[in-house]
Structures are given as C-alpha cells and as structure tokens.
Design a protein around this motif. Structure first.
Motif, PDB file in Angstrom:
ATOM      1  N   VAL A 187       0.832  -1.204   0.000  1.00 32.16           N
ATOM      2  CA  VAL A 187       0.000   0.000   0.000  1.00 32.16           C
ATOM      3  C   VAL A 187       0.867   1.254   0.000  1.00 32.16           C
ATOM      4  N   LYS A 246      -7.865   7.363  -2.918  1.00 31.15           N
ATOM      5  CA  LYS A 246      -8.031   5.966  -2.528  1.00 31.15           C
ATOM      6  C   LYS A 246      -6.798   5.455  -1.789  1.00 31.15           C
ATOM      7  N   ASN A 247      -5.625   5.738  -2.313  1.00 27.83           N
ATOM      8  CA  ASN A 247      -4.394   5.285  -1.657  1.00 27.83           C
ATOM      9  C   ASN A 247      -4.177   5.985  -0.315  1.00 27.83           C
ATOM     10  N   HIS A 265      -6.346   4.280   2.247  1.00 31.22           N
ATOM     11  CA  HIS A 265      -5.758   3.004   2.679  1.00 31.22           C
ATOM     12  C   HIS A 265      -4.638   3.232   3.695  1.00 31.22           C
TER      13      HIS A 265
END
Length: 454
Positions: free
Chosen positions: A236, A247-248, A251
C-alpha cells in the motif's frame, strides 16, 4: 475442593429427583454447568441441571434465578490438566479465589484491551489482552473460554499441563511416587506435598506454567497481527509513493490507525512485564506454590506443637534422609526473595515483545518516510505551479502594456498618425516586439533572481 454454591461432583438428575422426593431440601442453584474435558480428545460432556420443584418452591426458585443473573461462564483447570465448565457469579469467584471485588472489575469488558498481572495472597489475576484468568496454586479459572481468541490458550493448557504437572508421575511405581512426596503431619493426618523427582527448583511452579502459556499465546497472537500488518503495509505504501490519490491515502490512513492501536496493545503488555521486572517484591508475591507449601509446613508444625511431640513417620513411608529434608527446607522455604526463575521467564517474553514493538516501529518509520516522500512530491508540484503562475503573470504584464497603447490610440483624440498611409502595420509590429522584449527582460530577471527554475 470445598463445598460451595456450585458442586464439582458428577450427579445425575435421577438421583436429585429421588432425594427431592424423600424430604424437603433447600432449593438448588438455578443452573449448574458441569463438563468434563479430556485433554486427549478435547471433547466436552456438558450437563445442564436446572432447578425443578413443586409449586410451593416456585418463589424460592425465582429468587435464586434472579440472584444468578450476573453469572458468567468459566473454565477450571487443575494441576493435572483436567478441566470443567462452570457458570459462577462474582460472589462465588471471590470466595473461591480469595480476591477483592475490584479484581473482577479488571477482568470485565471495560478493560478489554488492558494488561495486568496482579499478585494476591492466594491467587494471581492475569489480564493479558483476551486472556482473563485467576490462577491459584492448585487451579486456573478462565473467563469466557469459548471465545475464538481464547481457544488457542485452552488448547495449550490441555496439551501442556498434563505433561508439566505432577500427574505425569502416575505411571511410576508406588516406591517412586513415595520418594517424590514429602508428608507433613497435622494432628494425625498426613498432608502430601508433591515434589518433582529432581526437586522443585528444577521445575516451574504451576502458576508460572500457566503464566508462561498465557504469555506465549499472547505474544504469538501479537506477532501474527504484526506480520499481517507488515504484509499489507508495504504494498500500500509503495502504491502511494507511485500514485498519490484519494483511494491510496485512505488506505494508508486506515493502516496507520490499525498500527497505532496494535502498538498501544503491545506497549501495554511490555510495560506490565517491565513493571514486574523492576519490582522484586511483586515477583516474590507471584510465587503462589511457595506460599502454599509454606502454609502447609506451618500448619504441620503448629499441629505438632499442639501435641508437644513430633509424630513419627509410619512404616509404609520411606525414611527421608536428613540431607534431603534440609535441602527441601532451605531451597524452597528459606529464600523467599529468590525470583530468578520468574525473572528469566519474564525477560524472555519481554525481549520477544520488544522485538515485536521494534517491528511495528519499523513499519511506522516506513510510513513516515513514505509520507515525507509524498510531501516532497506535493511540494515539488506546488513549486511548479507557482513558477507557471509567475510566468503567466509576466506574460500578462507584457500584454497589458500593449493593451495600454492600443487603448490610448482607441480614443477619439486628433493625431497626425491617423492621416499617414501604411503606418498601421509597422506600428503594431513595433509595439508587439516591444512587449515581447519586455516579457523576455522580466523573465530573465526572474531567473537571475532564481525565482524560476532553469
């Protein structure tokens, strides 16, 4: 075991009904769960006996049921590894383990992720993550044994206690069994004190065996969680370094919150062990078997003093040599401050937890490095946008100068240039060239001052 509100004997419901029909008896407890768990097959034969009586006893049964409304499920392990399921309320556990009520509060759901190892007069309260147990010199009372996280601890107790406990000597001959026991006399009654074949100092006491199994299960559980976190973290973070997106970033935020919680849990267990290692008195109080044997010896000596004579050893018991008797008394009772065994045990798991903590810190450092790298990338892009804005501002200034000249000549002011033929195109070209030259001069000055990159 003493009689209490819960009986640990096997009793059939048919025998209970027969006794109830013979005469009036006090109403039994509303529910008793009794299970005999074999350490070999790991199966439970559970018997649930509910209170049943006549119509006249319905009120008493209702009161008893109301009293046990706060009963919780416990599992009892003895020295031989035999186990049974019990449903007991707080008062029963307090009387059985001789602990204060606040210790049961520590084992409650409010302190679900706290870590405590408390020494009491006759018991040790263990609250390590999901393992909540009360350990005495003779038995273990485990709270909520059917939870998914607690099942590995139950399996380890079933597997290791029969091999480590004194019952492993059952297959030995009677002479060997007698040689491994020391008998104290209390007014005509002989109380056996189990001893290993090599002496008690060569084997961990029962409470430390349980503590070791608990620490092993908790450390393994935390190591597995850290390994899973490492496996999920690095991909990740690498993806975030390649592509900074919402989105990253989400995470990574979730990953960092999980890491913070896991670090806090590891830190709590590590701090509790460190607190015990720093205090020799607390470690000495955890030697429950030593205190139990001292009480047995004191009772034996008190009983002998009551009769003003020592009762001689029976003929069927082997005579203990004076060297062995003195060795037992000096090695096991004299030095109450000897905590070397427990200190070595705690140091081993302290180092393991310290290694687990270092793994988490390394992951957190990698996250911090990734965040710094992402911030550097964002700063670089921000600088590029600022340079582009500055370039466009210089161009706008040059175009504004040409627009000013065009606006001046757009006024209806008499001027001789209006009457000259063929002067429009050269004039516009000269003004445009002047604006371009102005733009280049200002741009060169900005680069000379290092306001723009090369």
């Amino acid at each position: 075991m003493g009689k209490g509100p819960f009986s640990f004997r096997r009793s059939s419901s048919r025998r209970r009904l027969k006794k109830a029909s013979e005469g009036p008896l006090p109403p039994p407890p509303p529910m008793m769960i009794e299970a005999s768990l074999s350490p070999n097959n790991q199966t439970a034969n559970t018997t649930i006996a509910t209170a049943s009586g006549s119509a006249g006893g319905g009120g008493a049964g209702g009161k008893a049921k109301k009293k046990t409304g706060g009963a919780r499920l416990w599992m009892r392990f003895d020295r031989c590894g035999q186990s049974e399921l019990l449903e007991c309320d707080k008062n029963t556990i307090i009387k059985r383990a001789a602990i204060p009520a606040r210790d049961l509060r520590i084992l409650g759901p409010v302190f679900s992720h706290s870590s405590n190892i408390l020494a009491r007069e006759k018991a040790m309260v263990v609250n390590l993550e999901f393992i909540k147990a009360i350990v005495t010199a003779e038995e273990v009372l485990l709270l909520d044994p059917l939870r998914q996280e607690v099942l590995p601890f139950v399996d380890q107790l079933r597997q290791q206690l029969p091999h480590k406990g004194p019952c492993r000597m059952r297959g030995a001959s009677p002479v060997d069994t007698q040689e491994t026991e020391v008998h104290f006399s209390t007014g005509g009654q002989w109380l056996p004190v189990p001893e290993s074949s090599e002496g008690l100092q060569n084997e961990l006491p029962f409470e430390f065996q349980v503590l070791e199994i608990a620490l092993e299960v908790v450390c393994t559980y935390l190591d597995v969680n850290v390994a899973d976190l490492e496996r999920d973290a690095y991909p990740v973070l690498d993806e975030l370094a390649r592509n900074v997106s919402t989105k990253n970033l989400e995470h990574v935020r979730s990953l960092k919150s999980n890491l913070t919680r896991l670090l806090a849990r590891v830190q709590k267990v590590r701090d509790e062990i460190e607190h015990l290692l720093d205090d020799n008195e607390d470690m000495a109080d955890l030697y429950l078997t030593r205190k139990w044997m001292q009480n047995q010896q004191n009772e034996a000596l008190l009983g002998a003093a009551t009769f003003n004579s020592l009762i001689t050893t029976p003929t069927y018991l082997p005579r203990l040599s004076s060297h062995r008797s003195v060795s037992l008394a000096t090695s096991n009772f004299a030095d109450d401050d000897d905590v070397e065994d427990l200190e070595m045990l705690l140091e081993a798991y302290f180092m393991q937890l310290d290694g687990t903590r270092n793994k988490i810190l390394s992951v957190r450092e990698y996250i911090d490095d990734t965040e710094d790298y992402v911030n550097i990338q964002l700063d670089n892009q921000r600088n590029e946008l600022i340079q582009l804005q500055l370039t466009l501002t210089i161009a706008s200034f040059a175009i504004a100068a040409e627009t000013l000249i065009a606006g001046v000549f757009g006024m209806n002011i008499p001027c001789p240039l209006y009457e000259m033929n063929g002067v429009f195109n050269p004039f516009v070209g000269c003004v445009t060239a002047g604006c371009v030259l102005l733009f280049l001069l200002v741009l060169g000055y900005a680069r000379w001052k290092k306001l723009l990159g090369s």
